[in-house]
Design a protein around this motif. Structure first.
Motif, short mmCIF file in Angstrom:
data_model
loop_
_atom_site.label_atom_id
_atom_site.label_comp_id
_atom_site.label_asym_id
_atom_site.label_seq_id
_atom_site.Cartn_x
_atom_site.Cartn_y
_atom_site.Cartn_z
N ILE A 55 0.86 -1.19 0.00
CA ILE A 55 0.00 0.00 0.00
C ILE A 55 0.89 1.23 0.00
O ILE A 55 1.82 1.33 0.80
CB ILE A 55 -0.91 0.00 1.25
CG1 ILE A 55 -1.77 -1.26 1.26
CG2 ILE A 55 -1.75 1.27 1.31
CD1 ILE A 55 -2.34 -1.60 2.60
N ASN A 56 0.63 2.16 -0.91
CA ASN A 56 1.39 3.40 -0.95
C ASN A 56 0.72 4.44 -0.07
O ASN A 56 -0.49 4.65 -0.17
CB ASN A 56 1.51 3.91 -2.39
CG ASN A 56 2.35 2.97 -3.23
OD1 ASN A 56 3.40 2.52 -2.79
ND2 ASN A 56 1.88 2.65 -4.40
N GLN A 92 8.81 1.07 3.84
CA GLN A 92 10.00 1.48 3.12
C GLN A 92 9.75 2.85 2.51
O GLN A 92 8.69 3.10 1.94
CB GLN A 92 10.36 0.49 2.02
CG GLN A 92 11.64 0.86 1.29
CD GLN A 92 12.14 -0.26 0.43
OE1 GLN A 92 11.36 -0.98 -0.18
NE2 GLN A 92 13.45 -0.43 0.38
N ASN A 93 10.72 3.73 2.67
CA ASN A 93 10.64 5.03 2.03
C ASN A 93 10.88 4.79 0.54
O ASN A 93 11.97 4.40 0.14
CB ASN A 93 11.70 5.97 2.61
CG ASN A 93 11.62 7.36 2.03
OD1 ASN A 93 10.94 7.60 1.04
ND2 ASN A 93 12.33 8.29 2.64
N ASP A 94 9.87 5.01 -0.27
CA ASP A 94 10.02 4.80 -1.71
C ASP A 94 10.09 6.11 -2.48
O ASP A 94 9.94 6.14 -3.70
CB ASP A 94 8.92 3.89 -2.27
CG ASP A 94 7.53 4.47 -2.12
OD1 ASP A 94 7.37 5.50 -1.45
OD2 ASP A 94 6.59 3.87 -2.67
N ASN A 123 16.24 7.64 1.77
CA ASN A 123 15.71 7.18 0.49
C ASN A 123 16.37 5.86 0.09
O ASN A 123 17.26 5.37 0.78
CB ASN A 123 15.82 8.26 -0.59
CG ASN A 123 17.21 8.85 -0.68
OD1 ASN A 123 18.14 8.40 -0.05
ND2 ASN A 123 17.35 9.89 -1.48
N LEU A 124 15.93 5.27 -1.01
CA LEU A 124 16.31 3.91 -1.37
C LEU A 124 17.80 3.67 -1.58
O LEU A 124 18.26 2.55 -1.40
CB LEU A 124 15.55 3.48 -2.64
CG LEU A 124 14.07 3.19 -2.44
CD1 LEU A 124 13.41 2.92 -3.77
CD2 LEU A 124 13.86 2.03 -1.50
N SER A 155 6.76 9.73 0.71
CA SER A 155 6.00 8.56 0.28
C SER A 155 6.56 7.31 0.95
O SER A 155 7.78 7.15 1.05
CB SER A 155 6.10 8.42 -1.23
OG SER A 155 5.44 7.27 -1.67
N LEU A 156 5.66 6.46 1.41
CA LEU A 156 6.05 5.18 2.01
C LEU A 156 5.33 4.03 1.31
O LEU A 156 4.18 4.17 0.91
CB LEU A 156 5.66 5.13 3.49
CG LEU A 156 6.34 6.08 4.46
CD1 LEU A 156 5.72 5.94 5.83
CD2 LEU A 156 7.83 5.85 4.50
#
Length: 96
Positions: free
Chosen positions: A5-6, A32-34, A59-60, A88-89
């Motif tokens: 789920i975003n 996760q930080n996307d 961040n990624l 955004s997660l």
């Protein structure tokens, strides 16, 4: 495996990740930080009052872009680490 789920982190406010992701408080899940903007997270029964509290999710391309929220935890709150910017997660409930 459960659905990812975003969750959008609106600028300049703490958001309730459990509510936005539809995950009950106390349920184990992974985040996760996307996005590009680093995000602060904090467990608390009430919305945090300080803007600089909590753990940073980078961040990624960094080593600390994700976290596991353990079973029995309080509500998870998230906030962009940069004023005026959104984040955004990606959230996924843990499967047994």
């Amino acid at each position: 495996m459960s659905k990812v789920i975003n969750v959008d982190i609106t600028p300049d406010t703490w958001v309730n990740v459990n509510t936005l992701a539809g995950i009950s408080v106390g349920t184990e899940f992974r985040i996760q930080n996307d996005g590009v903007i680093w995000v602060r997270i904090q467990e608390s029964s009430t919305q945090p009052t300080e803007n600089k509290e909590g753990k940073i999710l980078t961040n990624l391309d960094k080593y600390s872009s994700s976290a596991t929220i353990t079973s029995g935890s309080e509500t998870l709150w998230a906030r962009s680490s940069i004023e005026g910017r959104s984040g955004s997660l990606a959230v996924q409930e843990a499967t047994p």
